[in-house]
Scaffold this active site. Structure first.
Site, short mmCIF file in Angstrom:
data_model
loop_
_atom_site.label_atom_id
_atom_site.label_comp_id
_atom_site.label_asym_id
_atom_site.label_seq_id
_atom_site.Cartn_x
_atom_site.Cartn_y
_atom_site.Cartn_z
N LYS A 82 -40.51 7.01 57.71
CA LYS A 82 -41.01 7.37 59.17
C LYS A 82 -40.74 5.28 60.45
CE LYS A 82 -44.83 10.01 57.85
NZ LYS A 82 -46.28 10.94 57.77
N ARG A 85 -40.35 16.13 63.58
CA ARG A 85 -40.86 14.20 63.65
C ARG A 85 -40.14 13.68 65.02
NH1 ARG A 85 -40.90 13.27 59.54
NH2 ARG A 85 -42.81 14.14 59.47
N ASP A 140 -48.97 13.88 61.59
CA ASP A 140 -49.24 14.41 61.01
C ASP A 140 -48.41 15.71 60.97
OD1 ASP A 140 -50.99 14.82 59.18
OD2 ASP A 140 -51.53 16.61 59.69
N SER A 141 -47.19 15.46 59.24
CA SER A 141 -46.75 17.54 59.37
C SER A 141 -46.54 18.27 58.39
CB SER A 141 -45.31 16.32 59.39
OG SER A 141 -45.73 15.29 58.39
N PHE A 159 -37.01 14.98 51.46
CA PHE A 159 -37.86 14.95 50.47
C PHE A 159 -39.26 15.85 50.44
CE2 PHE A 159 -41.02 14.25 53.02
CZ PHE A 159 -40.82 13.95 54.71
P1 IMP Z 1 -47.42 13.75 56.39
O1 IMP Z 1 -47.55 14.09 57.92
O2 IMP Z 1 -46.66 12.87 56.47
O3 IMP Z 1 -48.57 13.87 55.62
O4 IMP Z 1 -47.18 14.99 55.70
C1 IMP Z 1 -47.17 15.70 55.15
C2 IMP Z 1 -46.58 16.77 54.32
O5 IMP Z 1 -45.55 17.34 54.63
C3 IMP Z 1 -45.71 15.87 53.14
O6 IMP Z 1 -45.97 15.10 51.99
C4 IMP Z 1 -44.78 17.19 53.02
O7 IMP Z 1 -44.97 17.76 51.76
C5 IMP Z 1 -44.27 17.68 54.39
N1 IMP Z 1 -43.69 17.49 55.01
C6 IMP Z 1 -43.56 17.09 56.38
N2 IMP Z 1 -42.35 16.64 57.05
C7 IMP Z 1 -41.31 17.12 56.14
C8 IMP Z 1 -39.44 17.39 55.77
O8 IMP Z 1 -39.00 16.49 56.76
N3 IMP Z 1 -39.59 17.96 55.14
C9 IMP Z 1 -40.05 18.03 53.97
N4 IMP Z 1 -41.56 17.78 53.69
C10 IMP Z 1 -42.47 17.77 54.91
#
Ligand code: IMP
Length: 203
Positions: free
Chosen positions: A14, A184, A72-73, A155
């Site tokens: 990121k 993102r 957050d995603s 990932f």
């Molecule tokens: P965080 O926003 O980094 O907490 O991510 C939340 C979770 O969403 C990650 O651990 C993945 O399980 C999923 N995720 C978010 N963005 C992606 C992506 O671009 N590819 C695959 N999984 C994603």
């Protein structure tokens, strides 16, 4: 002098992406560690936007005169009532492998036709400015959950997330191809606009 931005993440991927999008002559981008900030954050919001703001507001308490960004995603699957959603990282337990999580989601969609397998990756990015101003944006990418995992890149849920127009997964794209269309990438480009606007910098 360059304006400081602290990105509330410890994820090197990121950091690389945000530096590509926002780095340059105007901004110096620091990770939390580089900014000397270490705090535990409980993400108990109900939406991606809430969780992103929980993180950026908390880090902003320690960031002095820097702009703080947080993201957050997650993945929303329509046929599963938008699961795993904000629980994407925690789905089936943080320590469960994505091979198992992905196989489980495919199994839960057993018998569901392609047109009903719609899903999206969502990313909310928030910015908290030293003057207290806040901005939140959202990027999304639409696709569907396939019947088998495909691809070695990416990932998390990438190996089961197929793009409607290409019928390949985001795990089959190169990092550059994915960043150009990803949730993102979109959200970071939108927050860049918000930052430039608030800082009165023309693009
Ligand atoms: P965080 O926003 O980094 O907490 O991510 C939340 C979770 O969403 C990650 O651990 C993945 O399980 C999923 N995720 C978010 N963005 C992606 C992506 O671009 N590819 C695959 N999984 C994603």
């Amino acid at each position: 002098m360059k304006r400081k931005i602290v990105f509330a993440t410890s994820n090197p991927g990121k950091m690389r992406e945000i530096r590509e999008i926002l780095g340059g002559e105007d901004f110096e981008i620091l990770s939390m560690k580089e900014a000397g900030i270490d705090c535990d954050i409980i993400e108990d919001g109900q939406t991606f936007e809430e969780n992103s703001l929980i993180k950026s507001r908390e880090v902003a308490k320690y960031a002095k005169d820097a702009i703080v960004l947080a993201d957050d995603s997650g993945l929303e699957i329509d046929a599963l009532n938008k699961e795993p959603g904000v629980y994407s990282a925690r789905y089936m337990g943080e320590d469960t492998s994505y091979d198992i999580k992905n196989a489980n989601l495919i199994e839960r969609l057993d018998g569901v036709a392609k047109e009903d397998r719609g899903a999206r990756f969502v990313c909310a990015v928030s910015a908290v400015f030293p003057d207290g101003y806040e901005a939140v944006v959202r990027g999304t990418i639409e696709g569907y959950i396939g019947w088998e995992a495909q691809g070695q890149n990416g990932f998390g849920y990438d190996p089961i997330f197929y793009l409607w127009d290409k019928d390949v997964t985001t795990a089959s794209l190169s990092p550059e191809e994915k960043n150009a269309i990803s949730h993102r990438g979109q959200a970071l480009r939108l927050i860049k606009k918000e930052i430039l606007k608030h800082e009165n910098i023309s693009c």
